[in-house]
Write a protein that holds these residues in place. Structure first.
Motif: not given
Length: 184
Positions: A64-70
Protein backbone atom coordinates in the motif's frame (compact mmCIF):
# COMPACT_ATOMS: atom_id res chain seq x y z
CA UNK A 1 14.77 -14.77 18.56
CA UNK A 2 16.40 -11.43 17.62
CA UNK A 3 20.09 -10.85 16.97
CA UNK A 4 20.85 -7.55 18.73
CA UNK A 5 23.98 -5.51 18.14
CA UNK A 6 25.71 -3.69 21.06
CA UNK A 7 23.78 -0.56 19.97
CA UNK A 8 20.47 -2.39 20.40
CA UNK A 9 19.74 -2.73 16.68
CA UNK A 10 18.46 -5.94 15.12
CA UNK A 11 20.96 -7.38 12.63
CA UNK A 12 19.53 -9.57 9.85
CA UNK A 13 21.51 -11.56 7.27
CA UNK A 14 20.16 -11.04 3.75
CA UNK A 15 19.82 -14.32 1.88
CA UNK A 16 19.21 -15.11 -1.79
CA UNK A 17 15.47 -15.72 -1.29
CA UNK A 18 15.03 -12.27 0.26
CA UNK A 19 17.03 -10.68 -2.56
CA UNK A 20 15.10 -12.56 -5.23
CA UNK A 21 11.71 -11.48 -3.81
CA UNK A 22 12.89 -7.87 -3.47
CA UNK A 23 14.27 -7.80 -7.04
CA UNK A 24 11.01 -9.15 -8.43
CA UNK A 25 8.96 -6.54 -6.56
CA UNK A 26 11.38 -3.73 -7.52
CA UNK A 27 11.22 -4.63 -11.20
CA UNK A 28 7.43 -4.76 -11.24
CA UNK A 29 7.12 -1.41 -9.45
CA UNK A 30 9.29 0.70 -11.75
CA UNK A 31 9.93 4.38 -10.96
CA UNK A 32 7.36 6.01 -8.68
CA UNK A 33 6.29 9.63 -8.85
CA UNK A 34 8.70 11.79 -6.80
CA UNK A 35 11.25 8.95 -6.66
CA UNK A 36 14.53 10.52 -5.52
CA UNK A 37 16.58 7.79 -7.26
CA UNK A 38 14.19 7.33 -10.23
CA UNK A 39 13.37 3.73 -9.26
CA UNK A 40 16.93 2.67 -8.48
CA UNK A 41 16.16 2.67 -4.75
CA UNK A 42 13.29 0.19 -5.08
CA UNK A 43 15.50 -2.83 -4.40
CA UNK A 44 16.90 -1.22 -1.27
CA UNK A 45 13.41 -0.32 -0.05
CA UNK A 46 12.02 -3.79 -0.64
CA UNK A 47 15.05 -5.39 1.04
CA UNK A 48 14.39 -3.16 4.05
CA UNK A 49 10.89 -4.59 4.14
CA UNK A 50 12.34 -8.10 3.80
CA UNK A 51 14.53 -7.70 6.88
CA UNK A 52 11.55 -6.45 8.90
CA UNK A 53 9.47 -9.41 7.68
CA UNK A 54 12.27 -11.80 8.67
CA UNK A 55 12.70 -10.22 12.11
CA UNK A 56 8.95 -10.25 12.79
CA UNK A 57 7.52 -13.42 11.20
CA UNK A 58 3.96 -12.46 12.17
CA UNK A 59 4.17 -9.44 9.86
CA UNK A 60 2.77 -9.25 6.32
CA UNK A 61 3.31 -6.94 3.34
CA UNK A 62 0.46 -4.57 2.61
CA UNK A 63 1.74 -3.27 -0.76
CA UNK A 64 0.00 0.00 0.00
CA UNK A 65 1.13 3.59 -0.51
CA UNK A 66 0.19 4.39 3.10
CA UNK A 67 2.26 1.65 4.76
CA UNK A 68 4.45 -1.28 3.87
CA UNK A 69 3.78 -3.89 6.53
CA UNK A 70 1.05 -4.90 8.94
CA UNK A 71 2.23 -6.43 12.20
CA UNK A 72 -0.51 -8.26 14.10
CA UNK A 73 -3.92 -7.08 12.88
CA UNK A 74 -3.76 -3.33 13.51
CA UNK A 75 -0.14 -2.14 13.71
CA UNK A 76 0.87 -0.62 10.37
CA UNK A 77 4.54 0.02 9.65
CA UNK A 78 6.17 2.27 7.08
CA UNK A 79 9.73 1.03 6.49
CA UNK A 80 12.37 3.67 5.65
CA UNK A 81 15.64 2.22 4.41
CA UNK A 82 19.07 3.63 3.61
CA UNK A 83 21.65 1.98 1.35
CA UNK A 84 25.13 2.08 2.90
CA UNK A 85 28.61 0.83 2.05
CA UNK A 86 29.65 1.03 5.70
CA UNK A 87 28.12 -0.11 8.97
CA UNK A 88 25.77 2.59 10.30
CA UNK A 89 26.80 4.73 13.25
CA UNK A 90 24.46 6.21 15.90
CA UNK A 91 25.09 9.74 14.59
CA UNK A 92 24.08 8.82 11.01
CA UNK A 93 20.80 10.32 9.86
CA UNK A 94 17.46 8.71 9.06
CA UNK A 95 15.39 10.57 6.49
CA UNK A 96 11.74 10.78 5.48
CA UNK A 97 10.94 12.70 2.31
CA UNK A 98 8.33 15.40 2.95
CA UNK A 99 6.25 14.30 -0.03
CA UNK A 100 5.51 11.16 2.07
CA UNK A 101 3.93 13.22 4.87
CA UNK A 102 0.46 12.06 3.85
CA UNK A 103 1.25 8.37 4.37
CA UNK A 104 -0.84 6.79 7.11
CA UNK A 105 1.01 4.36 9.34
CA UNK A 106 1.20 3.90 13.07
CA UNK A 107 4.97 3.58 13.10
CA UNK A 108 8.03 4.38 11.00
CA UNK A 109 10.67 1.63 11.15
CA UNK A 110 14.16 2.70 10.09
CA UNK A 111 16.61 0.29 8.47
CA UNK A 112 20.08 0.37 6.94
CA UNK A 113 21.46 -2.12 4.45
CA UNK A 114 25.11 -2.99 3.95
CA UNK A 115 26.15 -3.25 0.30
CA UNK A 116 29.52 -4.71 -0.66
CA UNK A 117 30.65 -5.24 -4.27
CA UNK A 118 27.13 -4.54 -5.51
CA UNK A 119 25.48 -7.11 -3.23
CA UNK A 120 23.46 -6.58 -0.06
CA UNK A 121 24.68 -8.96 2.64
CA UNK A 122 23.05 -7.75 5.84
CA UNK A 123 20.77 -5.14 7.25
CA UNK A 124 19.91 -3.52 10.54
CA UNK A 125 16.60 -2.47 12.02
CA UNK A 126 17.78 0.67 13.80
CA UNK A 127 14.75 2.00 15.62
CA UNK A 128 11.22 3.22 15.25
CA UNK A 129 8.99 6.19 15.97
CA UNK A 130 5.46 7.38 15.32
CA UNK A 131 5.27 9.70 12.30
CA UNK A 132 4.04 12.54 14.54
CA UNK A 133 6.89 12.08 17.04
CA UNK A 134 9.44 11.81 14.25
CA UNK A 135 8.32 15.02 12.53
CA UNK A 136 8.29 16.86 15.86
CA UNK A 137 11.92 15.87 16.64
CA UNK A 138 13.41 15.89 13.13
CA UNK A 139 15.30 18.69 11.42
CA UNK A 140 13.72 20.03 8.26
CA UNK A 141 16.02 19.93 5.23
CA UNK A 142 15.37 21.48 1.80
CA UNK A 143 16.48 20.46 -1.68
CA UNK A 144 20.09 21.60 -2.08
CA UNK A 145 20.79 21.78 1.69
CA UNK A 146 23.92 19.97 2.83
CA UNK A 147 23.73 17.66 5.82
CA UNK A 148 26.50 18.92 8.15
CA UNK A 149 26.99 15.47 9.68
CA UNK A 150 27.99 13.74 6.42
CA UNK A 151 28.15 16.27 3.56
CA UNK A 152 25.18 14.77 1.69
CA UNK A 153 23.26 17.23 -0.48
CA UNK A 154 19.50 16.69 -0.31
CA UNK A 155 17.72 15.80 -3.56
CA UNK A 156 14.28 16.28 -1.96
CA UNK A 157 12.82 18.14 1.01
CA UNK A 158 13.19 15.81 4.01
CA UNK A 159 12.78 15.38 7.72
CA UNK A 160 16.09 14.19 9.20
CA UNK A 161 16.91 12.65 12.60
CA UNK A 162 20.02 10.85 13.90
CA UNK A 163 19.69 7.12 14.56
CA UNK A 164 20.52 7.76 18.23
CA UNK A 165 17.33 9.84 18.61
CA UNK A 166 15.00 7.05 17.43
CA UNK A 167 13.01 4.91 19.86
CA UNK A 168 14.90 1.72 20.64
CA UNK A 169 13.97 -1.33 18.58
CA UNK A 170 15.21 -3.42 21.51
CA UNK A 171 12.57 -1.82 23.78
CA UNK A 172 9.98 -2.40 21.07
CA UNK A 173 10.91 -6.10 21.16
CA UNK A 174 10.88 -6.16 24.98
CA UNK A 175 7.25 -4.96 24.77
CA UNK A 176 6.34 -7.35 21.94
CA UNK A 177 3.77 -9.38 23.90
CA UNK A 178 2.05 -6.22 25.13
CA UNK A 179 1.99 -4.77 21.58
CA UNK A 180 0.64 -8.05 20.22
CA UNK A 181 -2.32 -7.87 22.65
CA UNK A 182 -2.88 -4.18 21.96
CA UNK A 183 -2.83 -4.45 18.15
CA UNK A 184 -4.49 -7.86 17.64
Amino acid sequence: MWNFTPEGWIEVAIDEEMTSRAKKRAKSLGALNNSIRKGEGNLCGFLGEEIVLKAFPESRCTDSYNNDIRLFKKLTLEVKTKDRTVRPQPFYECSVAKYNDSQESKLYVFCSLYRFAGKYTKGWILGCMTPQGYKKRATSMKVGDMDPSNGMVFKADCHNLPISKLHSIRKFCENYDYLKKKYS
